[in-house]
Write an enzyme that holds these catalytic residues in place. Structure first.
Site, PDB file in Angstrom:
ATOM      1  N   ALA A  24      40.655  41.301  35.483  1.00  0.00           N
ATOM      2  CA  ALA A  24      41.405  42.548  35.640  1.00  0.00           C
ATOM      3  C   ALA A  24      42.434  42.731  34.527  1.00  0.00           C
ATOM      4  CB  ALA A  24      42.102  42.570  36.998  1.00  0.00           C
ATOM      5  N   GLY A  69      38.419  37.644  37.717  1.00  0.00           N
ATOM      6  CA  GLY A  69      37.311  38.476  38.160  1.00  0.00           C
ATOM      7  C   GLY A  69      36.071  38.321  37.303  1.00  0.00           C
ATOM      8  N   GLU A  72      34.315  35.545  38.844  1.00  0.00           N
ATOM      9  CA  GLU A  72      33.800  36.025  40.129  1.00  0.00           C
ATOM     10  C   GLU A  72      32.527  36.842  39.928  1.00  0.00           C
ATOM     11  OE1 GLU A  72      37.464  36.418  43.190  1.00  0.00           O
ATOM     12  OE2 GLU A  72      37.648  37.674  41.395  1.00  0.00           O
ATOM     13  N   GLU A  92      43.920  32.987  38.947  1.00  0.00           N
ATOM     14  CA  GLU A  92      44.808  33.913  39.653  1.00  0.00           C
ATOM     15  C   GLU A  92      46.135  33.302  40.084  1.00  0.00           C
ATOM     16  OE1 GLU A  92      40.698  35.737  40.118  1.00  0.00           O
ATOM     17  OE2 GLU A  92      41.580  33.723  40.030  1.00  0.00           O
TER      18      GLU A  92
END
Length: 222
Positions: A24, A69, A72, A92
């Site tokens: 992000a 992300g 992910e 994170e």
């Protein structure tokens, strides 16, 4: 892609050299209020679920950074190939966050609970070779001058899948994905249902005929 029967394998790669997906945009995220952040992450989680639910095999070609992300996204794929020099991690916690697009669920299923906790608690970044040693990626390859070694290895892997019976591969993926979430008796029932769907296919008959006639099968996905 989900409804295109001509698609047999999906490979995820980046057009940015040295970066698979950096996660992000935290500068953008900082401008959001709490409600906007919640909606953003919910939509991101939904996207990852859509990728994971694609009926055909998916391969992430990690030629550079796969952080937050970005990792992910790779975890939502069935298979992962990384350059040895690639850097990946669920970072994170180093930003006051926790993985919110499937990382806390898919990483333990991939590498085991203990390793997943260590990686998430520390926010540690690991290279492609370390990722391979812990089973996070299927293959780690030396990076080439073009910076696309993982992509090239992913294509080779995809070409191994392409000749196989499409419906059988799809049913195999479905049986694994559904079966891994339940007890083994339920998993056997799921396998049985998937197998039953494959029995009446023309491809199964072609596979038997090709074996009998000592020739390569010609599967058509029917």
């Amino acid at each position: 892609l989900r409804f295109d029967e001509k698609v047999r394998v999906v490979v995820f790669k980046s057009e940015v050299k040295g970066v698979f997906c950096a996660g992000a945009d935290l500068k953008e995220r900082e401008k959001m209020d709490d409600a906007e952040v919640g909606l953003f992450v919910k939509r991101l989680r939904s996207l990852m679920d859509e990728i994971a639910a694609l009926p055909v095999p998916t391969i992430a070609a990690i030629d550079g950074y796969a952080l937050g992300g970005g990792l992910e996204l790779a975890l939502a794929c069935d298979l992962r190939v990384a350059a040895s020099s690639a850097k990946m991690g669920l970072i994170e916690t180093t930003r006051g966050l926790l993985p919110g697009a499937g990382g806390t669920q898919r990483l333990p299923r991939c590498v085991g609970v203990g390793l997943a906790k260590e990686l998430i608690f520390t926010g540690r970044q690991i290279d492609g070779q370390q990722a391979f040693s812990m089973g996070l990626v299927n293959h780690a390859v030396p990076q080439n001058d073009q910076g696309d070694a993982a992509y090239q290895r992913a294509l080779t892997l995809a070409k191994e899948i392409l000749p196989q019976a499409p419906i059988a591969v799809k049913m195999g993926k479905l049986a694994i994905n559904r079966g891994i979430e339940v007890d083994i008796a339920s998993g056997m029932a799921i396998e049985g249902m998937c197998y039953a769907q494959n029995i009446p296919t023309r491809d199964r008959q072609e596979g038997m005929a090709a074996f009998r006639e000592k020739r390569p099968p010609r599967f058509i996905g029917k």
